[in-house]
Write an enzyme that holds these catalytic residues in place. Structure first.
Site: not given
Length: 252
Positions: A182, A55-56, A39, A147, A82, A151
């Site tokens: 969330t 950091d993706v 994360d 978004y 995720n 996805k």
């Protein structure tokens, strides 16, 4: 070993310090896995997991994080992609920079993490990748053009990856959550003109009448990652209260 335990396996969960990711990391840990949470800020990673800053959007950062995991445990068996960010608006509302930024996290983040982990997954007798997609991949949701596009890409990428790696013994699946309770959703609701009405509307659009819980998504991820699902690959599992498939008559 029963199919719902992960004793002896090492799992990586990106974006695992909060929300859905934290629920996934906690469940895999509770079922016996050694879990690394990757994360940007892993300080809130669930207790008993290995917090790793990553950091993706950076290949070097992801590879360094995988090196940390393998230096600690010597293997990688499960990757849960995720990490993701949201976006609101129609196709005309987001700038090119927005599109590049969200794709960089939501799609290329999956690519970078998987690419770095593949050499270790190929050595695992129980290799599994689970990508977190969304109901937005299959249902037309208002104000979610960017978004939804990312996805949808994740779901298509899942099937392509499954085809590429099935003969290497690596299973690849994804989960498609509906609207989940969330912190990210809470922030969206807080910014609404009428948060209570907006929450009610989000709950009502899911046929079972409530928001999905992070733990319910985690349970689906654990199922797909488990050895009991050895013949399941290239699958998308909806966790959305029936939103993707049910068409109910209006309540009377």
């Amino acid at each position: 070993m029963s199919s719902d335990t992960f004793d002896g396996l090492v799992a990586i969960v990106t974006g695992g310090a909060s929300g859905i990711g934290a629920a996934i990391a906690s469940m895999l840990r509770d079922r016996g896995a050694d879990v690394a949470v990757l994360d940007l800020d892993p300080s809130t990673a669930p207790e008993g997991t290995l917090p790793v800053t990553a950091d993706v959007t950076s290949d070097a950062s992801v590879r360094a994080a995988i090196d940390t995991v393998t230096s600690t445990w010597g293997r990688v068996d499960i990757v849960v992609n995720n990490a993701g960010i949201g976006a609101q608006g129609t196709v005309e509302d987001n700038s090119d920079e927005d599109w590049h930024r969200v794709y960089d996290v939501n799609v290329l983040g999956v690519v970078r993490t998987t690419r770095a982990a593949l050499p270790y997954l190929r050595l695992s007798p129980s290799a599994a990748i689970v990508n977190v997609s969304s109901i937005a991949a299959t249902a037309g949701l208002q104000q979610r053009a960017l978004y939804s596009a990312t996805k949808g890409a994740v779901q298509s990428l899942t099937v392509a990856m499954a085809a590429d790696h099935v003969r290497e013994g690596i299973r690849v699946n994804c989960v498609n959550p509906g609207t989940v309770a969330t912190p990210w959703v809470d922030r969206l609701l807080d910014s609404a003109t009428d948060p209570a009405a907006e929450r009610a509307a989000l709950a009502a659009r899911q046929p079972h009448g409530r928001l999905v819980t992070a733990e319910e998504v985690a349970g689906a991820v654990a199922y797909l990652a488990g050895r009991g699902s050895g013949s399941t690959t290239g699958t998308s599992l909806a966790v959305d209260g029936g939103m993707s498939g049910l068409r109910l008559r209006p309540a009377t």
